[in-house]
Design an enzyme around this catalytic site. Structure first.
Site, PDB file in Angstrom:
ATOM      1  N   ASP A  89      69.878  24.052 107.896  1.00  0.00           N
ATOM      2  CA  ASP A  89      69.248  25.611 108.027  1.00  0.00           C
ATOM      3  C   ASP A  89      68.081  25.538 109.067  1.00  0.00           C
ATOM      4  O   ASP A  89      67.303  24.848 109.013  1.00  0.00           O
ATOM      5  CB  ASP A  89      68.944  26.058 106.986  1.00  0.00           C
ATOM      6  N   HIS A 109      77.399  33.713 105.729  1.00  0.00           N
ATOM      7  CA  HIS A 109      76.842  34.342 104.817  1.00  0.00           C
ATOM      8  C   HIS A 109      75.703  35.463 105.382  1.00  0.00           C
ATOM      9  O   HIS A 109      75.038  36.116 104.462  1.00  0.00           O
ATOM     10  CB  HIS A 109      76.056  33.472 103.900  1.00  0.00           C
ATOM     11  N   ASP A 110      75.398  35.469 106.777  1.00  0.00           N
ATOM     12  CA  ASP A 110      74.429  36.087 107.189  1.00  0.00           C
ATOM     13  C   ASP A 110      74.999  37.281 108.322  1.00  0.00           C
ATOM     14  O   ASP A 110      74.237  37.980 108.918  1.00  0.00           O
ATOM     15  CB  ASP A 110      73.548  35.284 108.231  1.00  0.00           C
TER      16      ASP A 110
END
Length: 612
Positions: free
Chosen positions: A219, A354-355
């Protein structure tokens, strides 16, 4: 790394092509995948119960989003203990079982590595804020206050965070400000401190690699190195107290040094896979140093120019939707396909995570059930024929959609969505509020986090009947048969199509995974067309995708199938696959015309193209 002999520690395989180049990755968002114990929250045992589903789909590597101990203010991207599992997800023993269960199916497991920041509840931060003389004080980034002309305390810089507001929060106990690029509950670690870096390597990486995980999706990896002189950002939004400042923390002065150290100390000794998230890095020349095999930093990276289309910017006005033409999307794809040629770099292929909102709702057409299915398949064909490692997000393979537009802000749970909406409300501007809400309906991170749709029972099979799911289940699971059970019973469903194209991608990997990309009709606003070629053998594929609800001609655009595939070389051509159902193909010319939202692939390698 790329172009080197690769040792597969699980299978003991040695070869010149790393397994991850041709692998299909599948991201699991654990809170929303499968609830096994009736608490309305997905968990690791639920994921284990569906590993056969993923294997049958064609998945090689499972990427598990954060399941670590966390206050869950940012759905696990705020970690308070890297070596513990959040109770609602399960236990360390469950993770061990997951690792073994993946390996038993010849699949691999990678975890999310979140080490730009921790939760403010992490023991490291608690020590850091306790005293200016604490040994861990310098593990985070602390700065004294500034004061304006009236004597009011103000932050050390004017930087704006990704979640709205300043990047600095005053801590009464510490009597200083701490830096956080995201929420105030996510203080940034200080990578300048070597003791902090070594703790990261030991506690967050080696701990899990020793348990058998196969690598990490890393990340915010290009944000570890900040400008240490901490200047104010230029005023690009007059009248706003906080200004966008990604140039102060993205691709900073020591970033490549830090990543090479991570590679040398941890990733290489464990033969661990690394996939980095590169924010605000839109130029290939800046990405190549991260993923060049010779530089030994990352195996591959995510670049976000295409998937961010429609956003109003990463900071102010992010959810003020900006319409864009198809040609802009195609230009981004072509750029990142072409940058591999003549380099030793590697790339990722993805259109969901997921974003972001769901691909079929952003790039496809959900105005009718027929257009939804056709466009979901066309998106599948587009992704499966691009060069690079393919990443799917849970539910993409059944065409899961964004929330219905009539759902209100109360259904949005994400801290970023709520923060931007509250900022719009605070402005008192009714037009801005309406436009922000409209943008959230298209782009919000919440859309990808709705519970997975397994069947048409209560809670769509995500959780048992009568259980209160943590997010509302999409109506389409019941009203339109948009679920795994319904599609398993349909040989021409979106799910069945994904299985087919993933098999074709692997069977003809030299063309689809590794082939050179040649863009056709780049300015066309309805048709996306390109040739994929494996230079050594001369094998070619012509991919034609209709991104519109009207029929589109090929010949009228100068696209002749035989010519594009080099039929003069003595090769025959054939239609390898189309997205249309059998009963939809009548009346559509197979060489000169595409039906609405139809995708098609022609090839010149007839001798071994048939069958998957």
């Amino acid at each position: 790394m790329a172009d080197q002999l690769h040792h597969d520690k699980q299978n003991g395989w040695v070869g010149k092509t790393p397994y991850w180049k041709e692998a299909v990755f599948y991201q699991v968002y654990p809170a929303s995948f499968k609830d096994s114990n009736g608490d309305g929250w997905g968990d690791i045992p639920g994921l284990i119960s569906e590993l056969d589903y993923l294997r049958d789909l064609g998945v090689d590597v499972v990427w598990l989003s954060p399941m670590f101990e966390s206050p869950q203010k940012d759905m696990g991207y705020d970690i308070s203990d890297y070596q513990a599992v959040y109770e609602r997800y399960g236990t360390l023993a469950d993770v061990d079982t997951l690792i073994q269960s993946c390996h038993d199916r010849n699949m691999k497991l990678i975890l999310d590595l979140v080490v730009n920041h921790t939760s403010d509840e992490h023991p490291w931060f608690k020590e850091s804020r306790s005293s200016k003389t604490n040994p861990k004080r310098d593990w985070y980034i602390w700065k004294p206050a500034r004061y304006d002309s009236d004597g009011n305390r103000i932050p050390p810089t004017n930087w704006r965070s990704y979640f709205a507001g300043p990047t600095w929060t005053w801590d009464d106990k510490a009597q200083e400000y701490y830096l956080h690029l995201y929420g105030s509950f996510q203080p940034d670690l200080n990578w300048e401190n070597p003791s902090c870096r070594e703790a990261i390597y030991q506690d967050t990486m080696r701990f899990w690699l020793d348990r058998g995980v196969d690598g990490f999706r890393i990340d915010t990896i290009n944000k570890y190195s900040k400008r240490t002189d901490f200047p104010d950002a230029p005023i690009t939004f007059p009248g706003q107290p906080n200004q966008p400042a990604p140039e102060m923390w993205c691709n900073g002065p020591r970033i490549h040094e830090f990543i090479r150290e991570m590679q040398e100390k941890v990733l290489t000794p464990y033969h661990a896979l690394s996939v980095g998230e590169l924010s605000n890095t839109p130029l290939p020349s800046a990405v190549i140093p991260y993923v060049s095999a010779a530089r030994r930093e990352l195996d591959m990276a995510f670049e976000f120019s295409m998937i961010r289309l429609g956003t109003g910017g990463a900071f102010h006005g992010k959810y003020l939707y900006r319409p864009y033409p198809l040609s802009e999307l195609k230009a981004h794809v072509a750029t990142w396909q072409a940058f591999l040629e003549g380099t030793d770099a590697w790339h990722t292929v993805f259109c969901e995570n997921h974003d972001n909102g769901r691909a079929v709702s952003r790039f496809g057409d959900t105005r009718s059930l027929k257009n939804w299915e056709r466009s979901a398949k066309t998106i599948a064909l587009w992704q499966a024929t691009l060069t690079g490692s393919l990443f799917l997000y849970q539910g993409q393979e059944i065409g899961m959609k964004n929330m219905p537009r009539e759902w209100g802000i109360e259904e949005y749970k994400d801290c970023e969505s709520i923060g931007f909406y509250q900022e719009a409300v605070a402005s008192g501007d009714a037009d801005r509020i309406a436009k922000t809400m409209d943008g959230l309906r298209i782009l919000a991170r919440d859309h990808s986090r709705l519970p997975f749709q397994w069947d048409d029972s209560a809670n769509a099979g995500f959780a048992d009947k009568g259980v209160a799911s943590w997010m509302r289940v999409h109506d389409s699971a019941f009203e339109e048969g948009l679920n795994v059970m319904a599609q398993r019973g349909d040989e021409e469903s979106v799910l069945a199509f994904y299985k087919t194209v993933l098999k074709l991608r692997k069977k003809h990997s030299e063309v689809f995974v590794h082939g050179a990309f040649r863009h056709l009709v780049p300015g066309d606003e309805a048709l996306f067309a390109y040739v994929k070629e494996e230079h050594k053998s001369g094998k070619k594929a012509l991919v034609v995708l209709n991104f519109s609800a009207e029929e589109q001609g090929l010949l009228s655009r100068g696209i002749a199938v035989g010519q594009a595939l080099g039929c003069g070389e003595g090769r025959e051509t054939m239609l390898l696959i189309t997205t249309l159902r059998q009963d939809e193909r009548s009346g559509i010319d197979s060489t000169s015309q595409l039906g609405p939202w139809e995708g098609r692939v022609y090839v010149n390698f007839v001798e071994d193209a048939q069958g998957v």
